[in-house]
Design an enzyme around this catalytic site. Structure first.
Site, PDB file in Angstrom:
ATOM      1  N   ARG B  39       0.634  -8.263  13.777  1.00 39.15           N
ATOM      2  CA  ARG B  39      -0.108  -9.391  13.227  1.00 39.15           C
ATOM      3  C   ARG B  39       0.819 -10.577  13.047  1.00 39.15           C
ATOM      4  NH1 ARG B  39      -3.355  -8.968   7.524  1.00 39.15           N
ATOM      5  NH2 ARG B  39      -1.497  -9.804   6.546  1.00 39.15           N
ATOM      6  N   SER B 110     -12.182  -5.431   9.928  1.00 40.81           N
ATOM      7  CA  SER B 110     -11.965  -5.635   8.497  1.00 40.81           C
ATOM      8  C   SER B 110     -13.302  -5.789   7.792  1.00 40.81           C
ATOM      9  CB  SER B 110     -11.150  -6.911   8.246  1.00 40.81           C
ATOM     10  OG  SER B 110      -9.837  -6.751   8.677  1.00 40.81           O
ATOM     11  N   LYS B 139      -2.005 -11.682   0.487  1.00 40.27           N
ATOM     12  CA  LYS B 139      -3.178 -12.541   0.641  1.00 40.27           C
ATOM     13  C   LYS B 139      -3.240 -13.475  -0.552  1.00 40.27           C
ATOM     14  CE  LYS B 139      -6.390 -10.790   3.880  1.00 40.27           C
ATOM     15  NZ  LYS B 139      -7.796 -10.896   4.263  1.00 40.27           N
TER      16      LYS B 139
END
Lengths: 220, 220
Positions: B39, B110, B139
């Site tokens: 990612r 997700s 996050k």
């Protein structure tokens, strides 16, 4: 899909915000645009947003029989069955993109030097873009190559060559005389509210120059 | 490639800068990681840079027989022949990704609500990620779903469910007891300089909990 690079429109986000962008592109096509490239750079759009925009653009370009090229994102090109992709020197290697896309898709490559143009001769690309020919508002620090280098690039290239960077109706003739097979523009069309007229002006400038060159026996 | 979601490592860039990242991932695999997801978010890496990193990761994961999943970029997954992709709700629609990738690739999605989990039951996805289970440093504004919602999500899901978000060795047991088929982590492994030990701690916590559940007849 026939690929005619004469008037190659790149849909930069910055010029499309706050207006009916699809209509702006449609009017540009009506005015003479022969290829549309979808480009969304650094504006933080999600893949889903780009996909939705591309679906609309795919429907539009298909309706007009104009090829749709996707900048950088090979996956989005596959997702909407675009006609091809345009890759920069920092994108996926063209050999890899060719493998992923198969033989039928168009692959274009940005080049900024004679070396890159010559290298592209041996790569599985269908056309090269060469520039920036002039200064341009859409790149912060463009490599300005100029018309003379463009002429040399065309001589050395075995691929159709699209000139890019700061090309407007008033300087498009020089570019066509230097041998470009087409011109790629953003601001020359999308910088205007009437994208039909802007495209038409470019198209006329190009066609007038081609007629002159033909009369002089300099174009077949 | 066998897909065992037990310990699912996500290679977030932020945790890999300034160190030998490939070695960090290799040590994590040695420590027990069963899947690696690549990612690269919002760090402005070019496709070419991501491609080069992925090639190295592909070689590494193949050597260890660990599946490689690419976040978001379906084209990069195809380019390096990854085992699959992981998509968010803002990425390409999974049906479209499935068409582009074919039947053999793994697709993960997700999810952050029971509604999304149930919707995924009817989508061509191979597993869902559900979270954030806890607060997490990776996050900015996570939707924290908590362990109870995770338990409910597992009940309603027809797909293998990977729990994600703030999972560490000390709270992994709760997550496994709530029914998660695996845990996805970034900081719990990459937040440590010794990624081997970090992965091993997670793996042990999970396996210990699974043994307990088996003894109680709560796991087959």
């Amino acid at each position: 899909m026939k690929f005619d690079p004469t008037l190659y429109l790149i849909t930069d986000d910055g010029y499309l915000e706050g207006r009916n962008w699809l209509e702006a592109v449609e009017n540009a096509i009506k005015g003479g645009v022969t290829v549309v490239q979808y480009r969304s750079k650094g504006r933080g759009k999600t893949a889903r947003e780009m996909y939705e925009e591309l679906k609309a653009l795919r429907e539009l370009t298909r309706r007009y029989g104009v090829p749709l090229i996707v900048n950088d994102r090979v996956d989005l090109a596959l997702a909407v069955d675009a006609d091809g992709v345009h890759l920069g020197q920092d994108d996926l290697p063209v050999e890899v993109a060719r493998k992923v896309l198969g033989e039928d898709k168009i692959i274009g490559l940005s080049t900024h030097s004679l070396e890159e143009v010559e290298k592209a001769n041996d790569l599985p690309v269908d056309y090269v873009a060469f520039g920036s020919v002039f200064r341009t508002p859409t790149k912060e620090k463009p490599v300005v190559v100029g018309v003379e280098l463009l002429r040399e690039a065309k001589k050395r290239s075995k691929k159709p060559l699209v000139a890019i960077g700061g090309i407007m109706p008033y300087n498009a003739p020089e570019v066509i005389k230097a041998g470009a097979d087409g011109v790629a523009v953003i601001s020359a069309i999308l910088g205007f509210s009437d994208t039909y007229k802007a495209a038409e002006s470019m198209k006329r400038a190009i066609e007038r120059t081609r007629r002159e060159l033909k009369l002089l026996g300099l174009l077949p």
